[in-house]
Design an enzyme around this catalytic site. Structure first.
Site, PDB file in Angstrom:
ATOM      1  N   ASP A 345      38.092  53.927  22.765  1.00 43.00           N
ATOM      2  CA  ASP A 345      39.082  54.795  23.413  1.00 43.00           C
ATOM      3  C   ASP A 345      38.822  54.770  24.919  1.00 43.00           C
ATOM      4  OD1 ASP A 345      41.031  56.786  23.711  1.00 43.00           O
ATOM      5  OD2 ASP A 345      39.624  58.427  23.305  1.00 43.00           O
ATOM      6  N   GLU A 348      41.234  52.252  29.494  1.00 42.05           N
ATOM      7  CA  GLU A 348      42.236  51.783  30.479  1.00 42.05           C
ATOM      8  C   GLU A 348      41.573  51.285  31.763  1.00 42.05           C
ATOM      9  OE1 GLU A 348      42.354  54.739  28.838  1.00 42.05           O
ATOM     10  OE2 GLU A 348      43.702  53.933  27.333  1.00 42.05           O
ATOM     11  N   ASP A 425      48.166  59.247  22.924  1.00 39.33           N
ATOM     12  CA  ASP A 425      48.379  60.679  22.698  1.00 39.33           C
ATOM     13  C   ASP A 425      49.852  61.059  22.656  1.00 39.33           C
ATOM     14  OD1 ASP A 425      45.678  60.783  22.685  1.00 39.33           O
ATOM     15  OD2 ASP A 425      45.495  61.524  24.738  1.00 39.33           O
TER      16      ASP A 425
HETATM   17  O1  MIG Z   1      41.000  62.475  26.538  1.00 37.73           O
HETATM   18  O2  MIG Z   1      38.248  61.352  21.944  1.00 37.73           O
HETATM   19  O3  MIG Z   1      43.753  59.178  22.684  1.00 37.73           O
HETATM   20  O4  MIG Z   1      42.985  59.919  20.121  1.00 37.73           O
HETATM   21  O5  MIG Z   1      41.106  62.022  19.914  1.00 37.73           O
HETATM   22  C1  MIG Z   1      40.907  62.599  25.152  1.00 37.73           C
HETATM   23  C2  MIG Z   1      39.166  62.371  22.044  1.00 37.73           C
HETATM   24  C3  MIG Z   1      40.073  61.477  24.597  1.00 37.73           C
HETATM   25  C4  MIG Z   1      41.974  60.421  23.607  1.00 37.73           C
HETATM   26  C5  MIG Z   1      42.474  59.691  22.423  1.00 37.73           C
HETATM   27  C6  MIG Z   1      42.488  60.608  21.242  1.00 37.73           C
HETATM   28  C7  MIG Z   1      41.088  61.116  20.991  1.00 37.73           C
HETATM   29  C8  MIG Z   1      40.581  61.836  22.240  1.00 37.73           C
HETATM   30  N1  MIG Z   1      40.618  60.927  23.386  1.00 37.73           N
END
Ligand code: MIG
Length: 928
Positions: A345, A348, A425
């Site tokens: 995650d 980016e 999200d």
């Molecule tokens: O800024 O890890 O898109 O699926 O649950 C939040 C926590 C960070 C973003 C992801 C989301 C995930 C969440 N992450």
């Protein structure tokens, strides 16, 4: 002799280098175009292609499309113009319609919570790829071969790509139809690797299930309730202070034990790993990363630090080969805890305190063996892709006999080679449920077959109706995972009671029953690049009426999925027959249609894929007009790599109708060395019914059938309503949107003439009901007889929306709202001064009315008419500062136009706010 040979090679290389910068064909249907001032070093090596682009021939003069390169205001531009009607698709992860004509997409991977930033024009991934389908079905594709920050602007007549980086080459693909284009894209950018079968099951996630006992509770619930599920996900809270590759000693004291527990219950576990490494001396990852000099640097060549979950972090520089190896290696011990898959995650990369939520453009990536050193502006868009490539390699090295599974939020064109993806999200809203279909389709048309959104929606509270519909739809996403955010209520299939639980179970049962077909589609996609989820127009690329259909979609080429809430659907011609896999229809499951001429294999219900087998297969058959049908089934071990040594089987099914009342089927092994003894039965599909045969195990079998009478798809299964506007030229047929309870609404309409006449009609085809015969902006329409007139009313120079209630035939024509978005912004809200703000709900029946209710603390606020930046859109202010909450007037202005007035709250509490754009009234009510 040797010396001469060297000189010869040298000359050839020189020759090659020069030639390689001239426009050329790299294959008979792929042309490469180079701008004048092209310098390879700034954009190569390309990460997009899995095959080498070599100069094979000059471009023939008959080649249709050529880019025009230019430089304007420091931007490198490529423009491609068209002189015929083109329908555009692709551009990767996008919000908005499937049809990309008249759209703008920024390629700059962005942590875009609720798709709000920049009105969703840039999301988590970048795909410098767009394809265009001509009226005759022939299709071209365009790749801008560079990774720099860039923009795609698609109009009806041209595609303009403008990059903040140096000049880049453009590749143009040509093919006879869109499916062939998908194969070409797969051939040149690579296809996904065969995923483990369990990854095709249903996944349950939440931010976060913790402590470990909560994970176990969720696992037990699934099994006790007999809701099939394969995977439970661990979000960031399993970590010790959000430090990657660690476990929280209190909440996850024994991860091995937890994973053993999950395995005993036949669940797989997926754990999150982010790129940001906590800057903390003594933390083994940070220490070894620093020792190996693995961090991205700032413009002064010092270690760059930015805040993410753990606080200040350093970020691996994945352009360095050594860094990728180091990163890959970290998975050895990690996977040994019994972890089955990894979720990358925030790649980016998202940086909380960085400019625009990421790293500065000028940060330094040092490159090495593969990449030249360059700025973050160049490598930002592939940061996530390079990360998941390294992750994948590490996981594979740690478990060499298992197929790796990596899920990534950020990625880039070609990234399907390394990871599956989800669409970040989204929100628990009807809008986001609906837009997930064109979004998944656009990703699918951009080379990424293994994708899906968070089922139930991530942000905000889900509700029973929404979850029921989303579970029912979500079972057909290639990647099918329910996920919810930390501050929203639980949304597992059972939390809203028996009704939603039953609907969810039925939906997931369908996925498991369809797994033989779905797994075969995945296999096919790994071989050919064909998307799993396909737009309806793939069924008939020459049928122009299908080109913008984005409620219905295809799963593979044989199954058409139409959600229950769909209206005015454009469905393909031909005798597609619908069927239910259950005895009773619950009214939520999408209607499935089997293509005429198709056979699909359907299995049994399994609670998880450890149980999966193809011992008993039902062959759903819908013979075409010639009485023929065809299908295949792929089967292998479901994991590991023996399938690469021919340990699999592809079984082929051929059916034909003989003597009009007998269907004969032949079953044979098409490829692969494995044999799987099976029992089959035929499920003869006939408009809403399935007639099952006895089970048999012969290779040939005959059953008696009744003739299928109909030759068209049953469109009456879905409601439809259109407005026909009579203009002197030609009647314009415009679809209305179905709201509920027989109520329809149009999009904003502009009228040519102030004397308007419209009709309502429930079908685009010849047999229809038409209503009209009325005057004025409001009233009751009547069913028309031949000579009757339509509904006549007077308009002024503005847009209108029209509603129609098919129960009592009442209609209303009202001015369209000036805005389609209003949010509350200010330090009185929990978001603070964030220009996106918290969005209002727009009233369905009167979109001029917006409302919101929620907590406001002491502080001030105003309203924003878009979710963009401060200087985008307009602001709604009170007429003076601290205007009393009972005065119900407002003014509208641009940011910086002088009157930055705000409302002020001095008493914290729940407030209900509504804004009526028609009457220009605002109501702010304290509910306490
Ligand atoms: O800024 O890890 O898109 O699926 O649950 C939040 C926590 C960070 C973003 C992801 C989301 C995930 C969440 N992450």
């Amino acid at each position: 002799m040797k010396k001469f040979f060297c000189i010869f090679i040298f000359l050839t290389v020189i020759n090659f280098l020069v030639l390689s910068e001239e426009d050329c064909l790299t294959d008979h249907n792929i042309a490469v175009f180079y701008p004048m001032d092209y310098e390879e070093i700034y954009t190569q090596p390309s990460v997009i292609f899995s095959k080498k682009i070599v100069n094979s021939k000059p471009i023939p003069s008959s080649w249709k499309l050529k880019p025009i390169f230019s430089k304007i205001n420091g931007k490198s531009i490529a423009k491609i113009k068209f002189s015929e009607q083109i329908d555009f698709y692709g551009n990767g992860e996008v919000v908005g319609p499937l049809l990309r004509n008249n759209s703008t997409v920024e390629l700059w991977n962005t942590d875009n919570y609720c798709y709000q930033k920049d009105n969703g024009k840039r999301l988590y991934q970048s795909h410098p790829w767009i394809m265009g389908v001509r009226n005759d079905g022939t299709t071209f594709g365009i790749i801008a071969d560079n990774t720099w920050k860039q923009q795609f602007v698609i109009s009806d007549s041209e595609v303009t790509i403008s990059s903040d980086g140096p000049p880049f080459r453009v590749l143009i693909f040509e093919s006879e139809d869109p499916k062939r284009m998908m194969e070409l894209l797969g051939e040149w950018t690579g296809t996904m690797e065969m995923p483990p079968l369990w990854a095709l099951g249903y996944h349950q996630c939440r931010y976060s299930y913790y402590p470990d006992t909560e994970v176990m509770r969720i696992a037990r619930e699934f099994r006790a309730r007999k809701i099939p599920c394969d995977v439970i996900w661990m979000d960031i809270d399993y970590m010790d202070k959000f430090k990657v590759f660690t476990f929280d000693k209190n909440t996850f004291p024994d991860p091995k034990k937890l994973n053993n527990f999950l395995h005993e219950y036949n669940f797989k576990s997926v754990y999150m790993i982010d790129p940001g490494v906590k800057k903390e001396e003594g933390y083994f990852i940070y220490d070894s990363g620093s020792k190996g000099n693995h961090w991205v640097l700032d413009s002064d060549y010092n270690e760059y630090n930015g805040d993410v979950w753990p606080g200040a972090c350093a970020f691996p520089d994945f352009t360095r080969d050594e860094t990728c190896k180091w990163w890959a290696n970290l998975y050895t011990d990690f996977m040994n805890y019994g972890i089955d898959g990894v979720w990358n995650d925030m790649n980016e990369p998202a940086v909380f305190d960085g400019p625009d939520g990421t790293m500065p453009f000028e940060n330094v990536h040092r490159g090495g063996k593969y990449f030249p050193p360059s700025s973050h502006l160049r490598y930002h868009n592939i940061y996530g892709m390079l990360m998941v490539k390294a992750s994948r390699e590490g996981i594979l090295a740690a478990k060499p006999n298992k197929r790796p599974f990596v899920l990534s939020r950020a990625n880039f064109l070609g990234g399907q080679r390394y990871a599956a993806t989800w669409t970040g999200d989204n929100k628990s809203s009807w809008d986001h449920l609906k837009l997930s279909i064109p979004m998944s389709l656009s990703l699918s048309l951009s080379g990424q077959p293994f994708n899906g959104p968070d089922i139930g929606g991530f942000e905000g509270n889900c509700n029973p109706e929404l979850l029921a519909h989303w579970m029912a739809l979500g079972t057909y996403y290639p990647f099918s995972r329910n996920h919810a955010s930390k501050n929203s209520i639980n949304q597992e299939p059972w939390v809203f009671g028996k009704k939603v639980e039953d609907i969810s179970r039925t939906a997931i049962n369908r996925r498991y029953r369809l797994l033989p077909y779905i797994y075969s589609l995945f296999r096919d996609s790994t071989q050919t690049g064909m998307p799993i989820m396909q737009p309806v127009f793939f069924a008939d690329p020459k049928d122009l009426s299908l080109r913008s259909e984005e409620q219905a979609f295809l799963l593979g080429q044989s199954l058409l999925v139409v959600p229950r809430w769909a209206s005015n659907v454009d469905l393909p011609n031909g005798d597609w027959d619908h069927f239910f896999l259950e005895e009773k229809d619950d009214g939520y499951q999408p209607i499935l249609f089997l293509k005429s001429g198709s056979i699909i294999p359907v299995g049994s219900i399994f609670q998880h894929t450890d149980e999966y087998n193809t011992d008993k297969i039902t062959l759903l058959i819908n013979p075409d007009n010639n009485g023929l049908a065809y299908g295949q089934l792929y089967h292998d071990d479901g994991d590991g790599f023996d399938y690469k040594k021919n340990k699999f089987s592809v079984t082929e099914f051929k059916a034909h109708v003989i003597k009009t009342d007998t269907l004969k089927i032949n079953i044979s092994n098409l490829s692969g060395n494995s044999q799987f003894p099976r029992k089959y039965r035929i499920g003869y599909v006939c408009d809403g019914k399935i007639n099952y045969s006895e089970w048999f195990s012969q290779k040939e079998y005959e059953i008696k059938i009744n003739n299928d009478e109909s030759f068209t798809i049953d469109r009456t299964l879905f409601p439809s309503m259109y407005i026909a506007i009579d203009t002197p030229k030609d009647p314009n047929i415009i679809p209305m949107k179905y709201l509920n309870d027989g109520i329809w609404l149009s999009d904003p309409l502009a009228f040519d003439d102030n004397q308007a006449e419209i009709f309502f009609t429930d079908s685009k085809s010849k047999i229809y009901n038409i209503w009209g015969n009325q005057k004025g902006l409001k009233g009751k329409a009547r069913l028309l007889k031949k000579t009757d007139k339509g509904i006549q009313f007077k308009v002024t120079n503005q847009n209108y929306i029209i509603s129609f209630n098919e129960n009592d035939l009442s209609y209303a024509v009202i001015p369209a709202p000036k805005f389609d978005y209003i949010s509350i912004v200010g330090d009185a809200t929990y978001l603070g001064w964030n220009p996106a703000g918290i969005p209002f709900e727009q009233n369905l029946l009167n979109p001029n009315i917006f409302s919101w209710s929620g907590n406001l603390t002491r502080g001030s606020f105003k309203f924003h008419t878009c979710s963009g930046n401060w200087n985008e859109g307009l602001w709604i202010h009170p007429e003076k500062n601290n205007q009393s909450l009972v005065e119900n007037t407002y003014t509208i202005a641009k940011d910086g136009e002088g009157l930055d007035y705000k409302w002020f709250i001095d008493k914290e509490g729940i407030y209900e706010i509504s804004i009526d754009l028609l009457s220009n009234e605002i109501n702010i009510i304290n509910k306490d």
